[in-house]
Design a protein around this motif. Structure first.
Motif, PDB file in Angstrom:
ATOM      1  N   LEU A 440       0.914  -1.180  -0.079  1.00  0.00           N
ATOM      2  CA  LEU A 440       0.023  -0.101  -0.049  1.00  0.00           C
ATOM      3  C   LEU A 440       0.779   1.148   0.233  1.00  0.00           C
ATOM      4  CD1 LEU A 440      -2.987  -0.269   2.483  1.00  0.00           C
ATOM      5  CD2 LEU A 440      -3.122   0.518   0.073  1.00  0.00           C
ATOM      6  N   ALA A 441       1.865   1.331   0.881  1.00  0.00           N
ATOM      7  CA  ALA A 441       2.910   2.440   0.936  1.00  0.00           C
ATOM      8  C   ALA A 441       3.358   2.800  -0.478  1.00  0.00           C
ATOM      9  CB  ALA A 441       3.874   2.175   1.964  1.00  0.00           C
ATOM     10  N   LYS A 442       3.774   1.709  -1.116  1.00  0.00           N
ATOM     11  CA  LYS A 442       4.369   1.638  -2.420  1.00  0.00           C
ATOM     12  C   LYS A 442       3.348   2.436  -3.309  1.00  0.00           C
ATOM     13  CE  LYS A 442       7.136  -1.163  -5.494  1.00  0.00           C
ATOM     14  NZ  LYS A 442       7.517  -2.686  -5.477  1.00  0.00           N
ATOM     15  N   ILE A 443       2.306   1.843  -3.232  1.00  0.00           N
ATOM     16  CA  ILE A 443       1.111   2.274  -4.296  1.00  0.00           C
ATOM     17  C   ILE A 443       0.976   3.953  -4.024  1.00  0.00           C
ATOM     18  CG2 ILE A 443      -1.248   2.296  -4.974  1.00  0.00           C
ATOM     19  CD1 ILE A 443      -1.072  -0.851  -4.406  1.00  0.00           C
ATOM     20  N   LEU A 444       0.839   4.172  -2.854  1.00  0.00           N
ATOM     21  CA  LEU A 444       0.352   5.333  -2.458  1.00  0.00           C
ATOM     22  C   LEU A 444       1.420   6.371  -2.715  1.00  0.00           C
ATOM     23  CD1 LEU A 444      -1.402   4.924   0.869  1.00  0.00           C
ATOM     24  CD2 LEU A 444      -2.433   5.847  -1.209  1.00  0.00           C
ATOM     25  N   LEU A 445       2.924   5.893  -2.597  1.00  0.00           N
ATOM     26  CA  LEU A 445       3.894   6.714  -2.975  1.00  0.00           C
ATOM     27  C   LEU A 445       3.981   7.306  -4.393  1.00  0.00           C
ATOM     28  CD1 LEU A 445       6.388   8.286  -1.869  1.00  0.00           C
ATOM     29  CD2 LEU A 445       7.671   6.142  -2.224  1.00  0.00           C
ATOM     30  N   ALA A 476       8.097   2.405   7.643  1.00  0.00           N
ATOM     31  CA  ALA A 476       8.933   3.377   7.937  1.00  0.00           C
ATOM     32  C   ALA A 476      10.398   3.079   7.416  1.00  0.00           C
ATOM     33  CB  ALA A 476       9.278   3.837   9.453  1.00  0.00           C
ATOM     34  N   GLN A 477      10.755   1.775   7.340  1.00  0.00           N
ATOM     35  CA  GLN A 477      11.874   1.137   6.862  1.00  0.00           C
ATOM     36  C   GLN A 477      11.578   1.358   5.437  1.00  0.00           C
ATOM     37  OE1 GLN A 477      11.953  -2.787   8.060  1.00  0.00           O
ATOM     38  NE2 GLN A 477      13.499  -2.358   9.743  1.00  0.00           N
ATOM     39  N   TYR A 478      10.579   1.133   4.733  1.00  0.00           N
ATOM     40  CA  TYR A 478      10.376   1.101   3.173  1.00  0.00           C
ATOM     41  C   TYR A 478      10.508   2.806   2.934  1.00  0.00           C
ATOM     42  CZ  TYR A 478       8.063   1.502  -1.212  1.00  0.00           C
ATOM     43  OH  TYR A 478       7.947   1.876  -2.492  1.00  0.00           O
ATOM     44  N   LEU A 479       9.949   3.583   3.556  1.00  0.00           N
ATOM     45  CA  LEU A 479       9.912   4.960   2.980  1.00  0.00           C
ATOM     46  C   LEU A 479      11.109   5.699   3.278  1.00  0.00           C
ATOM     47  CD1 LEU A 479       6.330   6.227   4.690  1.00  0.00           C
ATOM     48  CD2 LEU A 479       6.810   5.634   2.230  1.00  0.00           C
ATOM     49  N   MET A 494       9.755  14.679  -0.616  1.00  0.00           N
ATOM     50  CA  MET A 494       9.144  15.484   0.213  1.00  0.00           C
ATOM     51  C   MET A 494       7.919  15.136   0.871  1.00  0.00           C
ATOM     52  SD  MET A 494       9.984  19.612  -0.595  1.00  0.00           S
ATOM     53  CE  MET A 494       9.372  19.474  -2.433  1.00  0.00           C
ATOM     54  N   ASP A 495       7.127  14.219   0.134  1.00  0.00           N
ATOM     55  CA  ASP A 495       5.967  13.705   0.489  1.00  0.00           C
ATOM     56  C   ASP A 495       6.298  12.664   1.474  1.00  0.00           C
ATOM     57  OD1 ASP A 495       4.077  14.727  -0.809  1.00  0.00           O
ATOM     58  OD2 ASP A 495       4.040  13.307  -2.280  1.00  0.00           O
ATOM     59  N   ILE A 496       7.512  11.818   1.458  1.00  0.00           N
ATOM     60  CA  ILE A 496       7.970  10.956   2.192  1.00  0.00           C
ATOM     61  C   ILE A 496       8.072  11.679   3.732  1.00  0.00           C
ATOM     62  CG2 ILE A 496      10.053   9.419   2.892  1.00  0.00           C
ATOM     63  CD1 ILE A 496      10.043   8.688   0.137  1.00  0.00           C
ATOM     64  N   PHE A 573       5.544   6.197  20.172  1.00  0.00           N
ATOM     65  CA  PHE A 573       6.741   6.660  19.364  1.00  0.00           C
ATOM     66  C   PHE A 573       8.128   5.968  20.143  1.00  0.00           C
ATOM     67  CE2 PHE A 573       9.574  10.185  17.059  1.00  0.00           C
ATOM     68  CZ  PHE A 573       9.186   9.343  15.695  1.00  0.00           C
ATOM     69  N   ASN A 574       8.109   5.601  21.395  1.00  0.00           N
ATOM     70  CA  ASN A 574       9.282   4.988  22.040  1.00  0.00           C
ATOM     71  C   ASN A 574      10.051   4.299  21.152  1.00  0.00           C
ATOM     72  OD1 ASN A 574      11.005   4.411  23.703  1.00  0.00           O
ATOM     73  ND2 ASN A 574       9.730   3.711  25.479  1.00  0.00           N
ATOM     74  N   SER A 575       9.376   3.078  20.869  1.00  0.00           N
ATOM     75  CA  SER A 575      10.095   1.937  20.137  1.00  0.00           C
ATOM     76  C   SER A 575      10.374   2.186  18.756  1.00  0.00           C
ATOM     77  CB  SER A 575       9.619   0.780  20.450  1.00  0.00           C
ATOM     78  OG  SER A 575       7.982   0.956  19.728  1.00  0.00           O
ATOM     79  N   LEU A 576       9.826   3.372  18.397  1.00  0.00           N
ATOM     80  CA  LEU A 576       9.764   3.528  16.814  1.00  0.00           C
ATOM     81  C   LEU A 576      10.806   4.684  16.420  1.00  0.00           C
ATOM     82  CD1 LEU A 576       6.043   3.150  16.283  1.00  0.00           C
ATOM     83  CD2 LEU A 576       7.655   1.336  16.034  1.00  0.00           C
ATOM     84  N   ALA A 577      10.906   5.606  17.328  1.00  0.00           N
ATOM     85  CA  ALA A 577      11.581   6.816  16.922  1.00  0.00           C
ATOM     86  C   ALA A 577      12.873   6.507  16.175  1.00  0.00           C
ATOM     87  CB  ALA A 577      12.184   7.530  18.287  1.00  0.00           C
ATOM     88  N   GLY A 578      13.704   5.508  16.387  1.00  0.00           N
ATOM     89  CA  GLY A 578      14.932   5.312  15.780  1.00  0.00           C
ATOM     90  C   GLY A 578      14.729   4.850  14.488  1.00  0.00           C
ATOM     91  N   HIS A 579      13.608   3.840  14.135  1.00  0.00           N
ATOM     92  CA  HIS A 579      13.350   3.474  12.795  1.00  0.00           C
ATOM     93  C   HIS A 579      12.900   4.589  11.811  1.00  0.00           C
ATOM     94  CE1 HIS A 579      13.271  -0.761  13.758  1.00  0.00           C
ATOM     95  NE2 HIS A 579      12.962  -0.486  14.803  1.00  0.00           N
TER      96      HIS A 579
END
Lengths: 717, 328
Positions: A440-445, A476-479, A494-496, A573-579
C-alpha cells in the motif's frame, strides 16, 4: 558686532524677556546675520565656520551654560523651526533683491541648512521650509531658481543629509522635482545618494519615499537617463543569485518594489532601447528566485518577472505563473484601480504580510448588508447539510479492492472513490492493512493524480499516514529507504518526509489524549500547496512549544524546583523513533545521480532538516533520544555554514529540539563538547546572520541553553 | 441547529412510468374534489383525487407516447395535453366524460413544453415550438388561428427553443413571450411585431426551464449546468442578469414560482427538489425523496394558503406531494 552678540546670547539677554520676546528677538538676529551674508562678500572662511557652528549649536550651548534650564525657545523642536522661518524670511528678501536686479548669494544659508541637517534636525527645519517652498515654487521661476541654488550650494559633506531630508519630506515627485531641480545630474554626491545609497544600500524607506524618488528621476530629460541606469542596476541586484541568497528578505522586497515603480515610469521607446537587457536580467532573476527555498522570495520573483514580461512583450507571449497566490495578489487589487499600474502588486503586500497569510479585510459592503432588511427572513431554512455532490459509483469496501482499483482500474469514478475511501478503510481494519502495508505504501507513494479530484494530495497523504501508523516499522523502513533511492521526484521525497512527521506526531500523542482524534483538526495539518511551505507549520509548532517550555523553565526555577515538568504520557513513538530517524540522517552526504542533497537539491535538504527537528522533538522521553541527539548535533555541525537560510533555520530548530528533548544530565555527560561548539556558533548566528528568523531562533536557543545551565547549577549535585 | 427537511406529505404511486408533467386543479368550491393531473412516459394522463389519493381516471390519448405538458382551461373540465406524438389535445372532462374534442398537430419533434395564457374570457393564446428548428408558433385558442410565427434572424444560431413562457403585464398590455433556447440564451419576443425585444445569454448550456414573475419583472432560468440564473426586465424592455446561484449538482429540469411569489421550487437531475425564497433566492430546503431525476414540479392553486401543496414527478414513477412553507 553681530557675531559678538550671537556668541554669548545667554548673558546678553535679560532673563526677564518673555518667551515671545525671545522668539522675536532671535528671529531678528538670524535675519540680520543671514541678510548680512547674502549681500556682502564672503569674509574669512574660519569666521564664517565659527559663526555657523554657533548658530546651529546654539541650543546645546545654551543648554550647557544654563545647566539644562534653558528657555523653551532653545529646545530643538522650537529653535530649528524658528531658524527655518528666518531662512525663509531671508530667501524672501533674496527674491525681492533678484527681482530688483541686485546680485546675492545664498551660500551661507545653504551652509546653515546643511549643517542643521547633518546634526539630525532635518525634521524640524524642513517641516517649515518644505511646505512654504512647495507653495512658493508652484508658479514662480525665480523662487524655483533660488531653491535650486539653496540645495546646490550645500557643501558635499552635508549633501546627503539635505537630499535625504527633502526626498523623505516632499509631498510628491513633482514637488521634489521643483525643489531639487537637476541636482542629481550636477552634483556627484547627490547622485550617489539618490541612485545608489537610497536604492541599493539602504532599504528602510517607505513605498511613498521610493515613489517620490523614482518619480523625481522620471520627470526630466537628463534625469530619465539616470532612471534607466538605476533600473539596470536594480535588476542586476535582483537577478544576482548571491544577493538573493544572502540579503535579507526585506531588502529584496524593497528592491522589487523599486523595480516595479521604475517599470511603471518607463515609456515605450525607452523600453525598446533596453528590451534585450531587460529580458536577460529577467531570465536570470527568475531562475535564481525560483531556486530559493523561501516561498516569499519565490513569490517576489514571480511578481517582478510577470511585471517585466508584460512590460517588454507588448505583442508577444507574456510570462504568466500559474500560481494561485499571484492571482489573489492581483485580484485583491482589482478594486483599487486608481493606484499606479506598476504598484498594484505592491499594495498586495499590505494585505498579505510577508509570510503570505492573508489578513482578513472586511469588505465595505459587508457592513451595509448587515443593516439591509432581508425580506426572505420570515422563511426559515431547513437543514441543507445533506445536499452533497451526487456520487455515481459506490465506494470500495475492502482494502484489497482499493489496491486493485488503484493499480489497474481504468474507471476514473471508481478510482476517485477508492482514493477517498482508503484512509478510513485502513483505520477501520488495521489487521487487514498490516498484511499489505508495504504494498500500500508503495502504491500510495507512486500514486499520481488521474482526475481533477479536489483535495487529492491531502487524501493521499492521509492514507499514507494511516498506513504508516498502522504498521510503523516495515513501512517506515520502506519509506526511509526510498527517500535516498534513485528516480524519485523531489515532490515524492518531500511527501515521504511529510508523512513521516505526521505519523510520528500521531504516534507520539494520539493514545494519551483519546483515540478518536487520529486525523482530526487537532493535528496540525501540512498543506501541500507549494507556496504554503509546510515547514512553516512545523516551525510554528516547535516555536510554540519552545516558548511554552521556556516559560515553564523560568517558572520552575523561580519556585526553586529543579525538576523540569516533562509531559508524562505513554509514548507509542518510543520503540519506533529510531526507525524513523536514523535511516533518514544516514545518507545525506552521498550524492546520487538524480539527487544531490548537498548540491542543488537544497530545498529538500531544508525539508529534511526540519523533519529531523520535529522527529527529535517528538522523541522526548524515548530510549533512543540521547543517541539521536548526538547524531543530530553532529549533523548540524556539518551543515552549519549552509548558504540557504531555510536550511539554517531548520538546523536551529534541530538544536532547539535537542535541548528540549534530551534530558539535561545526558546532554552534559555525553555531548558537552559539541554543545560548547554549538553555543559559539549560535552566538555567531545571533549576531551576524542576514536572516531575521535565523537570528531570532539562535537567540531562543541561547536562552534555552542559559536556562539549562541555571537549572543544573541549582540542582542538588 | 436547523430543522431536518420534512418528509413528503404523501406519495402517489401507480403511474407505472416516469412522470413528466403535473397540473393541479384545486381552485373549485366545495364539494368539488381537488385534483392533480399527471402525464407519464407511457402516454397516460392520470387524474388523481387528492382526497382519496387514488386515480379517478386514466386518459389515453397520445398513442402511448410520453405526455410532457398539461394545462387546464378554466377549471378542471377542460385540459390541454402535449405529447411526443406531436399533438396537443384538448380534453373534455366535464360530467365524467373523457374524450378528446380537438387537437393541434405541432409537427415538432423536440421536448419544448408549450405555454398558455388567458387573454380574455373565452380567449387564450398558446405558444408552442414550431415545425422548423428554431421557430415558435403562437396560436389563438379555441379558434386555432395562428397569431404569429417567431423566427430568430438568419444566422442567430440559437438552436431549438427549450422552454416558453407567455405573460402579460398589467391588464390590457401586450402579451409577450419569453423563450429559452438550446444555446443558453433567453429571448423576449413581441408578439404583435414578431420581433425580438431583448436577448440575454444567461447559460452556457441549453436553458431547460424558466419562470417569470410579471409583477416584479424578474425571472429565473435553469439549465443542464450547475447554475440558476436570475434576470430582470427593465423599463426599456432589456433583460439583465441580476445574480446567479451555484448548485451542488448539475441539471435543472423544471422551475416553478409559487403563485403567491414567495418561494420557488426546482426539479433537479440529482433527484432533489430545491426550495428557494423568491425575493433574494435564499436557499430554504433540499427535499431528498426521489431516487431518480425529478422531471416536473408544480404548486397547487388552493384558495386557502394553508392547503397549498407542491407536487413533484420523477423518473422513479412516483409523484411526491409536499406541504411546505404554507404558513406564510
Amino acid at each position: 558686532a553681530v557675531e559678538m552678540r550671537i556668541s554669548c546670547p545667554s548673558r546678553s539677554l535679560p532673563h526677564a524677556l518673555s518667551e515671545r520676546g525671545f522668539f522675536c528677538c532671535f528671529f531678528h538676529y538670524f535675519c540680520v546675520v543671514l541678510y548680512h551674508f547674502v549681500h556682502s562678500r564672503p569674509g574669512s572662511a574660519e569666521r564664517q565656520d565659527a559663526l555657523l557652528g554657533r548658530i546651529v549649536c546654539l541650543p546645546d550651548l545654551v543648554g550647557n551654560s544654563l545647566l539644562g534650564r534653558s528657555p523653551a525657545v532653545f529646545f530643538p523642536q522650537h529653535y530649528f523651526p524658528l531658524l527655518g522661518g528666518a531662512v525663509l524670511q531671508v530667501l524672501h528678501n533674496v527674491s525681492t533683491s533678484l527681482r530688483g536686479g541686485l546680485d546675492c548669494s545664498v551660500s551661507f544659508v545653504s551652509h546653515i541648512l546643511g549643517k542643521v541637517c547633518i546634526h539630525g534636525r532635518q525634521k524640524e527645519i524642513l517641516s517649515v521650509l518644505v511646505p512654504h517652498l512647495t507653495d512658493l515654487t508652484k508658479s514662480d521661476c525665480i523662487w524655483q531658481r533660488i531653491c535650486w541654488w539653496l540645495v546646490e550650494c550645500v557643501p558635499d559633506r552635508w549633501m546627503e543629509a539635505v537630499v535625504l531630508g527633502f526626498v523623505q519630506r516632499a509631498p510628491g515627485a513633482d514637488v521634489l522635482s521643483r525643489l531639487l531641480g537637476n541636482l542629481v545630474v550636477k552634483n556627484k554626491k547627490a547622485q550617489f545618494v539618490v541612485t545608489q545609497k537610497m536604492l541599493l544600500l539602504q532599504y528602510g524607506y517607505t513605498t511613498a519615499v521610493l515613489q517620490n524618488l523614482l518619480g523625481y528621476l522620471s520627470l526630466d530629460g537628463p534625469r530619465r537617463a539616470l532612471l534607466i541606469k538605476v533600473l539596470q542596476e536594480l535588476l542586476e541586484t535582483w537577478g544576482s543569485s548571491s544577493a538573493v541568497k544572502h540579503s535579507p528578505v526585506e531588502q529584496q522586497q524593497y528592491i522589487s518594489k523599486a523595480i516595479l515603480i521604475c517599470l511603471s515610469h518607463l515609456k515605450e521607446p525607452e523600453i525598446e532601447s533596453c528590451r534585450q537587457e531587460l529580458l536577460t536580467s529577467m531570465m536570470e532573476g527568475v531562475k535564481c528566485h525560483l531556486e530559493s527555498s523561501l516561498p516569499q522570495i519565490r513569490r517576489l520573483g514571480m511578481i517582478v518577472a510577470e511585471s517585466i514580461s508584460s512590460k517588454i512583450n507588448t505583442d508577444g507571449p507574456v510570462l504568466k505563473f500559474q500560481v494561485k497566490v499571484i492571482v489573489k495578489f492581483l485580484s485583491d487589487q482589482a478594486a483599487q484601480s486608481h493606484i499606479q499600474p506598476g504598484l498594484e502588486c505592491l499594495q498586495g503586500w499590505g494585505i498579505h504580510n510577508l509570510l503570505g497569510q492573508p489578513v482578513p479585510v472586511l469588505p465595505l459592503w459587508a457592513n451595509s448588508c448587515l443593516y439591509f432588511v432581508d425580506s426572505d427572513d420570515d422563511l426559515i431554512p431547513y437543514d441543507m447539510s445533506e445536499d452533497k455532490e451526487l456520487k455515481k459509483t459506490k465506494a470500495p469496501v475492502y482494502i484489497r479492492d482499493c489496491i486493485e482499483i488503484l493499480t489497474g482500474s481504468e474507471d476514473l469514478d471508481k478510482w476517485e472513490e477508492a482514493v477517498k475511501a482508503l484512509e478510513s478503510l485502513v483505520r477501520k481494519n488495521p489487521a487487514a492493512a498490516r498484511e499489505v502495508s508495504v504494498e500500500l505504501a508503495k502504491i500510495l507513494l507512486h500514486l499520481e493524480e488521474k482526475t481533477c479530484l479536489e483535495g487529492f494530495a491531502e487524501l493521499r497523504q492521509k492514507a499514507q499516514v494511516a498506513v504508516l501508523t498502522t504498521d510503523p516499522i516495515p513501512v517506515a523502513q520502506y519509506l526511509t529507504s526510498q527517500f535516498y533511492s534513485l528516480n524519485y521526484s523531489l515532490r515524492q521525497r518531500m511527501d515521504i518526509l511529510d508523512v513521516l512527521v505526521l505519523a510520528a506526531q500521531e504516534l507520539s500523542c494520539a493514545k494519551g489524549r483519546g483515540k478518536t482524534k487520529h486525523s482530526g483538526a487537532q493535528n496540525p495539518r501540512i498543506q501541500l500547496l507549494p507556496e504554503s511551505g509546510s515547514s512553516k507549520d512545523w516551525r510554528r509548532i516547535v516555536d510554540e512549544r519552545i516558548k511554552s517550555k521556556t516559560r515553564r523553565l523560568y517558572f520552575s526555577f523561580g519556585q526553586g524546583q529543579s525538576q523540569v515538568e516533562q509531559p508524562s504520557r505513554p509514548n507509542e513513538f518510543n520503540s519506533l523513533a529510531g526507525h524513523f530517524f536514523f535511516p533518514l540522517i544516514q545518507n545525506f552526504d552521498r550524492p546520487l545521480s538524480t539527487f544531490d542533497l548537498l548540491g542543488e537539491d537544497h530545498f529538500v535538504l531544508g525539508r529534511l532538516v526540519h523533519t529531523l527537528a520535529v522527529l527529535m522533538y517528538l522523541a522526548v522521553n524515548t530510549m533512543a533520544v540521547t543517541a539521536m541527539g548526538k547524531a543530530l548535533l553532529e549533523f548540524v555541525w556539518a551543515l552549519r555554514f549552509h548558504t540557504d537560510s531555510y536550511v539554517r533555520q531548520g538546523l536551529l530548530s534541530c538544536v532547539s529540539s535537542i535541548l528540549l528533548s534530551v534530558p539535561a544530565e545526558h546532554l552534559l555527560q555525553d555531548v558537552t563538547e559539541e554543545l560548547l561548539e554549538t553555543r559559539s556558533w549560535l552566538e555567531d548566528v545571533a549576531e551576524k546572520d542576514p536572516d531575521g528568523d535565523c537570528r531570532r531562533l539562535a537567540l531562543q536557543n541561547l536562552l534555552l541553553m542559559e536556562n539549562l545551565k541555571k537549572k543544573l547549577e541549582t540542582a542538588p549535585s | 441547529m436547523a430543522q431536518p427537511p420534512p418528509d413528503p406529505h404523501f406519495v402517489l404511486r401507480g403511474t407505472s412510468a416516469a412522470v413528466h408533467a403535473l397540473r393541479f386543479s384545486c381552485g373549485g368550491e366545495e364539494p368539488a374534489v381537488p385534483i392533480l393531473f399527471s402525464g407519464s412516459e407511457n402516454g397516460f394522463i392520470h387524474v388523481w383525487n387528492l382526497k382519496t389519493h387514488r386515480v379517478d381516471a386514466a386518459l389515453d390519448g397520445h398513442g402511448r407516447k410520453s405526455v410532457y405538458w398539461l394545462e387546464t382551461m378554466d377549471g378542471k373540465d377542460r385540459l390541454l395535453s402535449q405529447g411526443r406524438d406531436q399533438r396537443i389535445c384538448l380534453w373534455d372532462l366535464a360530467e365524467g366524460r373523457t374524450s378528446v374534442t380537438d387537437s393541434v398537430f405541432t409537427e415538432n419533434v423536440g421536448f419544448c413544453r408549450s405555454s398558455l395564457l388567458k387573454v380574455a374570457q373565452g380567449r387564450w393564446l398558446m405558444a408552442m415550438a414550431g415545425k422548423a428548428l428554431e421557430e415558435v408558433q403562437v396560436l389563438e385558442l379555441p379558434s386555432k388561428t395562428s397569431v404569429c410565427t417567431l423566427k430568430p434572424e438568419m444566422g442567430a444560431k440559437l438552436g431549438m427553443p427549450m422552454c416558453l413562457k407567455l405573460w402579460q403585464g398589467s391588464c390590457g398590455s401586450q402579451p409577450l413571450l419569453l423563450a429559452g433556447y438550446e444555446d443558453g440564451s433567453v429571448l423576449l419576443w413581441n408578439l404583435s411585431t414578431g420581433k425580438v425585444l431583448s436577448q440575454l445569454v444567461c447559460h452556457q448550456e441549453p436553458v431547460m426551464s424558466l419562470d417569470f414573475d410579471s409583477e416584479k419583472a424578474k425571472g429565473i432560468s435553469g439549465s443542464s449546468e450547475k447554475v440558476l440564473s436570475i434576470w430582470s426586465l427593465n423599463e426599456q424592455q432589456n433583460l439583465q442578469v441580476q445574480k446567479t446561484h451555484r448548485l451542488v449538482n448539475a441539471g435543472i429540469s423544471d422551475i416553478t414560482i409559487r403563485p403567491d411569489k414567495k418561494i420557488l421550487a426546482t426539479a433537479g437531475w440529482d433527484h432533489r427538489i430545491r426550495i428557494f425564497g423568491w425575493k433574494k433566492l435564499k436557499p430554504l430546503a433540499v427535499l431528498d425523496y426521489h431516487t431518480a431525476t425529478v422531471h416536473s414540479v408544480s404548486f397547487s392553486d388552493h384558495k386557502s394558503p394553508s392547503d397549498r401543496l407542491l407536487a413533484a414527478g420523477a423518473k422513479d414513477h412516483r409523484i411526491s406531494i409536499w406541504s411546505i412553507y404554507t404558513q406564510t
